[in-house]
Design an enzyme around this catalytic site. Structure first.
Site, PDB file in Angstrom:
ATOM      1  N   LYS A 162      19.255  -0.575  11.445  1.00 39.08           N
ATOM      2  CA  LYS A 162      19.026  -0.834   9.942  1.00 39.08           C
ATOM      3  C   LYS A 162      19.289  -2.109   9.524  1.00 39.08           C
ATOM      4  O   LYS A 162      20.534  -2.786   9.685  1.00 39.08           O
ATOM      5  CB  LYS A 162      19.674   0.166   8.943  1.00 39.08           C
ATOM      6  N   ARG A 182      21.286   9.943   2.902  1.00 37.26           N
ATOM      7  CA  ARG A 182      22.218   9.997   4.026  1.00 37.26           C
ATOM      8  C   ARG A 182      23.824   9.751   3.380  1.00 37.26           C
ATOM      9  O   ARG A 182      24.675  10.171   4.040  1.00 37.26           O
ATOM     10  CB  ARG A 182      22.087   9.449   5.398  1.00 37.26           C
ATOM     11  N   GLY A 242      31.973   3.935  -2.406  1.00 36.58           N
ATOM     12  CA  GLY A 242      31.390   2.869  -2.732  1.00 36.58           C
ATOM     13  C   GLY A 242      31.792   1.458  -1.995  1.00 36.58           C
ATOM     14  O   GLY A 242      31.057   0.669  -1.828  1.00 36.58           O
ATOM     15  N   ALA A 243      33.136   1.563  -1.770  1.00 36.22           N
ATOM     16  CA  ALA A 243      33.738   0.417  -1.114  1.00 36.22           C
ATOM     17  C   ALA A 243      32.883   0.079   0.393  1.00 36.22           C
ATOM     18  O   ALA A 243      33.156   0.769   1.233  1.00 36.22           O
ATOM     19  CB  ALA A 243      35.025   0.307  -1.092  1.00 36.22           C
ATOM     20  N   ASP A 244      32.276  -0.955   0.674  1.00 36.26           N
ATOM     21  CA  ASP A 244      31.702  -1.280   2.028  1.00 36.26           C
ATOM     22  C   ASP A 244      31.674  -2.926   2.307  1.00 36.26           C
ATOM     23  O   ASP A 244      31.024  -3.353   3.380  1.00 36.26           O
ATOM     24  CB  ASP A 244      30.278  -0.850   1.981  1.00 36.26           C
ATOM     25  N   SER A 292      34.557   6.448   3.141  1.00 41.19           N
ATOM     26  CA  SER A 292      33.095   6.241   3.877  1.00 41.19           C
ATOM     27  C   SER A 292      32.663   4.727   3.652  1.00 41.19           C
ATOM     28  O   SER A 292      32.151   4.635   2.392  1.00 41.19           O
ATOM     29  CB  SER A 292      32.244   7.105   3.277  1.00 41.19           C
TER      30      SER A 292
END
Length: 344
Positions: A82, A126, A239-241, A312
């Protein structure tokens, strides 16, 4: 012709399926997205995958970044990559989404691109499933109140997938903008008759007393305070990525049992990245990865009073676990355009 040549499958005339967003919507049910993401975590827990942490390309001249997310999963036997574009000025300057992506689905043995699809709706669902699957494995079985922090596109997926896990009697949603909240209710409430979506621009009002909290914002400073969270709460911090992102007050993590999706990625990009850098927690305070819970190697929740947190960041394995079924459904329905991409 030799026996070996006779047995070889001829891929020379195969075509690549191209799917836009409108064709991706509805290919899978929310429950099926949950099943695919749970399988991704299972394969992660069993070590039956290949995946590096997502890579970031940041240019000073454009606010935002690109993310590259390749992976291979053993079951389903699939590879995918992706390419995510994040451009913070897109809405105001170009009438484009801030975040969108393209997903390439590849047959592993030949490397043939079976499909090139819009990854944006796929990611909404997802990503929602990440929180839903964590709630299945870590929330209290009697959970009835769901709080969603953030009312953007990701909240749609979170609500749909979490609705497959528990029978909610109370669903609350927070946003800084009442206009955004009103639009969310207008679009989403008709899909659900088991509860009324309640909204507030006060985050404390939304999360206090909630059994499950899903956070879905790009916050760079805590939105959720530790004092608001009751014993027994499960939080899916989705949210945190990226480095510096933080939705939860750091002291909250010192009171909780923490699982992550992939420690290599979360230590730099996830909810734990700021508390780690501040020395509030260390990696020894992380209970494990969610794949270890799904495979039964570690217990998720150990008591009704325990606060559990799932960090996540979104792993590429979720994509390679999900896109094969989306491709199968699209082929069965005859949607999309097939184009010959690889020439011999």
């Amino acid at each position: 012709m030799t026996i070996v040549e006779a047995k070889m499958e001829n891929w020379a005339n195969r075509k690549t399926l191209i799917l836009g967003r409108s064709e991706m919507v509805g290919l899978l049910s929310p429950a099926e997205y949950n099943q695919c993401v749970e399988q991704a975590y299972r394969m992660h827990g069993e070590g039956r995958f290949y995946m590096d942490p997502k890579s970031h390309i940041v240019l000073d001249r454009f606010p935002g970044e690109w993310e590259a997310m390749p992976s291979y999963i053993e079951e389903p036997h699939a590879a995918a990559c992706k390419w995510v574009s994040i451009r913070e000025q897109n809405r105001e300057r170009y009438n484009l989404p801030t975040v969108f992506s393209i997903l390439i689905y590849t047959e592993p043995e030949t490397g043939f691109p079976l499909a090139i699809v819009d990854g944006s709706y796929h990611t909404v669902m997802r990503t929602g499933s990440a929180g839903a699957v964590s709630a299945k494995w870590m929330a209290r079985p009697d959970s009835k109140t769901l709080a969603i922090v953030g009312a953007g596109h990701m909240a749609e997926g979170a609500l749909a997938t979490c609705n497959e896990v528990f029978d909610w009697s109370d669903v609350r949603v927070w946003s800084r903008s009442q206009t955004t909240l009103d639009a969310f209710v207008r679009e989403q409430q008709p899909k659900y008759d088991g509860f009324t979506i309640r909204t507030s621009t006060d985050p404390e009002e939304v999360v206090r007393g909630a059994d499950v909290i899903v956070t879905l914002t790009p916050a760079r400073a805590p939105i959720i305070k530790a004092d608001w969270i009751a014993p027994g709460t499960h939080i899916a911090a989705v949210g945190a990525d990226k480095a510096g992102d933080q939705e939860l007050e750091g002291t909250l993590l010192t009171k909780a049992r923490i699982f992550v999706d992939d420690i290599r990625q979360c230590r730099t990009d996830g909810e734990i990245n700021v508390p780690l850098s501040q020395g509030l927690i260390t990696e020894t305070d992380i209970a494990g990865e969610i794949g270890e819970v799904v495979t039964g190697r570690k217990a998720g929740r150990r008591s009704d009073d325990e606060i559990t947190i799932f960090d996540s960041t979104g792993i590429a394995l979720q994509d390679s676990a999900t896109v094969p079924l989306e491709y199968q459904r699209a082929m069965e329905k005859g949607v999309g355009i097939e184009k010959k991409m690889i020439s011999t």
